[in-house]
Design an enzyme around this catalytic site. Structure first.
Site, PDB file in Angstrom:
ATOM      1  CG  HIS A 137      -0.269   0.372   2.493  1.00  0.00           C
ATOM      2  ND1 HIS A 137      -0.136   1.680   2.925  1.00  0.00           N
ATOM      3  CD2 HIS A 137       0.333  -0.399   3.437  1.00  0.00           C
ATOM      4  CE1 HIS A 137       0.513   1.690   4.079  1.00  0.00           C
ATOM      5  NE2 HIS A 137       0.810   0.451   4.419  1.00  0.00           N
ATOM      6  CB  CYS A 138       1.376   4.203  -1.492  1.00  0.00           C
ATOM      7  SG  CYS A 138       0.364   4.053  -2.972  1.00  0.00           S
ATOM      8  CG  PHE A 139      -2.010   9.085   1.034  1.00  0.00           C
ATOM      9  CD1 PHE A 139      -1.946   9.224   2.410  1.00  0.00           C
ATOM     10  CD2 PHE A 139      -2.907   9.868   0.327  1.00  0.00           C
ATOM     11  CE1 PHE A 139      -2.776  10.127   3.079  1.00  0.00           C
ATOM     12  CE2 PHE A 139      -3.734  10.774   0.982  1.00  0.00           C
ATOM     13  CZ  PHE A 139      -3.672  10.902   2.359  1.00  0.00           C
ATOM     14  N   GLY A 141      -2.890   3.950  -2.985  1.00  0.00           N
ATOM     15  CA  GLY A 141      -2.831   2.639  -3.631  1.00  0.00           C
ATOM     16  C   GLY A 141      -2.831   2.728  -5.143  1.00  0.00           C
ATOM     17  CB  SER A 145       1.146   0.398  -3.444  1.00  0.00           C
ATOM     18  OG  SER A 145       0.118   1.102  -4.127  1.00  0.00           O
TER      19      SER A 145
END
Length: 198
Positions: A137-139, A141, A145
């Protein structure tokens, strides 16, 4: 007949491949039998390859939800306390026994995401080969990510960059930034040279 003059991969060719695919509309993992809206629930993730999920901040921070889906490993490609980062770490998941890997990256074209390709691919591969499920994940997605998930498919599953991005994009609306696409293109060309394809 093999292409006698193979063309090196470029960020533009990868972007073009992504833009041709409309992601499938699927239920939120864990709610396959119920109609629920992802965004009012404040979380969004999708299974983009068997056992490999790409998601956003809301999914990553909801430990009960991750356990419900069976997530055993988390890769946070946006670790930090700045804007558009996610403030989790190994300690955050200790009580639910989820293994964690953090990468401090901003979603900007100049960020060196390639430095994390090998470590990310190894961690994801270890999760899947041990029978686990991994959330990358990231902030939101979409970019960081997706880039790490793509590198995993290239390094550990021998997919070309275009095929890897298409695999992910069919299942989620991913959109790595131009700098990340350049770094994926560089990785693709390096791997193709090693395999004698360029």
């Amino acid at each position: 007949m093999a292409n006698e003059h193979p063309t090196p991969t470029t960020a533009r060719s990868l972007l073009s491949a992504i833009q041709k695919i409309t992601p499938a509309s699927k239920p939120l993992p864990g709610y396959e039998n119920k109609i629920v809206s992802r965004f009012p629930m404040g979380m969004c993730m999708d299974e983009c390859y068997p056992g490999l999920y790409i998601g956003d901040l809301g999914a990553a921070k909801n430990k009960d939800y991750l356990k419900q889906v069976g997530i055993t490993h988390v890769v946070n490609t946006a670790q930090g306390n700045k804007f558009a980062t996610v403030d989790t770490d190994e300690a955050y998941y200790k009580d639910v026994d989820i293994k964690y890997l953090g990468m401090k990256l901003l979603d900007i074209p100049t960020a060196n995401i390639a430095q994390f390709f090998e470590a990310g691919a190894d961690f994801i591969d270890e999760a899947l080969t041990s029978g686990g499920k991994v959330l990358v994940h990231c902030f939101m997605g979409i970019s960081r990510s997706a880039t790490i998930a793509c590198a995993f498919l290239m390094l550990k599953r021998r997919l070309g960059a275009q095929e890897a991005l298409e695999t992910l994009r069919k299942n989620r609306s991913i959109y790595p930034n131009d700098g990340f696409l350049n770094q994926l293109a560089d990785l693709d060309n390096k791997l193709r040279k090693e395999r004698g394809e360029l």
